[in-house]
Design a protein around this motif. Structure first.
Motif, PDB file in Angstrom:
ATOM      1  N   TYR A 109      25.860  -1.576  15.813  1.00  0.00           N
ATOM      2  CA  TYR A 109      25.953  -1.778  17.257  1.00  0.00           C
ATOM      3  C   TYR A 109      27.148  -2.680  17.576  1.00  0.00           C
ATOM      4  O   TYR A 109      27.959  -2.374  18.440  1.00  0.00           O
ATOM      5  N   CYS A 164      30.371  -0.849  16.677  1.00  0.00           N
ATOM      6  CA  CYS A 164      30.471   0.534  17.178  1.00  0.00           C
ATOM      7  C   CYS A 164      30.693   1.537  16.047  1.00  0.00           C
ATOM      8  O   CYS A 164      31.456   2.498  16.182  1.00  0.00           O
ATOM      9  N   THR A 178      29.787   4.622  14.161  1.00  0.00           N
ATOM     10  CA  THR A 178      29.046   5.834  14.518  1.00  0.00           C
ATOM     11  C   THR A 178      28.728   6.739  13.326  1.00  0.00           C
ATOM     12  O   THR A 178      28.023   7.725  13.485  1.00  0.00           O
ATOM     13  N   ILE A 232      24.039   3.243  20.801  1.00  0.00           N
ATOM     14  CA  ILE A 232      25.466   3.296  21.137  1.00  0.00           C
ATOM     15  C   ILE A 232      25.861   4.729  21.453  1.00  0.00           C
ATOM     16  O   ILE A 232      25.152   5.671  21.111  1.00  0.00           O
ATOM     17  N   LYS A 292      33.054   6.856  19.532  1.00  0.00           N
ATOM     18  CA  LYS A 292      33.443   5.477  19.234  1.00  0.00           C
ATOM     19  C   LYS A 292      34.236   4.833  20.363  1.00  0.00           C
ATOM     20  O   LYS A 292      34.003   3.677  20.715  1.00  0.00           O
ATOM     21  N   CYS A 303      31.864   3.714  23.005  1.00  0.00           N
ATOM     22  CA  CYS A 303      31.128   2.529  22.559  1.00  0.00           C
ATOM     23  C   CYS A 303      32.024   1.296  22.645  1.00  0.00           C
ATOM     24  O   CYS A 303      31.599   0.247  23.129  1.00  0.00           O
ATOM     25  N   ASP A 304      33.257   1.432  22.178  1.00  0.00           N
ATOM     26  CA  ASP A 304      34.206   0.309  22.248  1.00  0.00           C
ATOM     27  C   ASP A 304      34.414  -0.171  23.678  1.00  0.00           C
ATOM     28  O   ASP A 304      34.670  -1.352  23.917  1.00  0.00           O
ATOM     29  N   LYS A 311      26.795   1.081  25.348  1.00  0.00           N
ATOM     30  CA  LYS A 311      25.794   0.757  24.340  1.00  0.00           C
ATOM     31  C   LYS A 311      24.727  -0.120  24.982  1.00  0.00           C
ATOM     32  O   LYS A 311      24.980  -0.772  25.996  1.00  0.00           O
TER      33      LYS A 311
END
Length: 172
Positions: free
Chosen positions: A77, A80, A82, A104, A108, A111-112, A116
């Motif tokens: 988490y 990030c 994946t 998340i 990616k 998420c960045d 999430k």
């Protein structure tokens, strides 16, 4: 006879309330917020106002084919990551234990950018703390047949109550 019918109706309603109070189904983000990069800030504000218990079920609204939901570890988490989710392509999940659940975006980059969630789950209401050890020197009491359920009502009691409620309403 009228008193009996009223009593049965009242008891039926009480048992029905317990049948439906155990767990709840929650759409992540509510009706108006879906799982996408544009809603990441709003989703995190939404989750801060929510309280979850063991047995609750989360459902994600359908999202674009270009994204997904992953359940991951705390470490994944935070970074990030994946590539090794606990569960991939999550659309619904039952929160089966107390603690933290980490979700998340499967993308990616999303998420960045903050897509999430951390879901904090409390124990069920009917679980009571462990009793203090007995200090008596006599023989031990036999184990309870339903010690895990604790005092109060469980889902099975609620379902039983639901059945009683249906019978009661049929009698009216």
């Amino acid at each position: 006879m009228a008193h009996l019918r009223i009593s049965i109706l009242v008891l039926s309603l009480v048992f029905l309330s317990f049948a439906f109070s155990e767990a709840k189904e929650v759409i992540v983000g509510g009706k108006h917020i879906s799982w996408n990069i544009d809603s990441s800030k709003t989703l995190n504000e939404w989750i801060q106002k929510k309280h979850f218990r063991v047995g609750d079920q989360l459902k994600w609204k359908s999202y674009k084919d270009s994204d997904s939901v992953l359940q991951v570890t705390k470490e994944d988490y935070e970074s990030c990551e994946t590539s090794k989710p606990i569960k991939a392509n999550v659309t619904e999940i039952t929160l089966d234990q107390a603690g933290r659940f980490y979700f998340i975006s499967g993308v990616k980059v999303h998420c960045d950018k903050g897509l999430k969630l951390v879901v904090i789950v409390k124990p069920p209401k009917h679980v009571s703390p462990s009793p203090a050890p007995a200090t008596a020197t006599g023989p031990a009491a036999p184990p309870s047949t339903n010690a895990a359920a604790g005092p109060g009502f469980s889902l099975s009691n609620g379902i039983f109550g639901f059945g009683i409620g249906l019978v009661g309403m049929a009698l009216i």
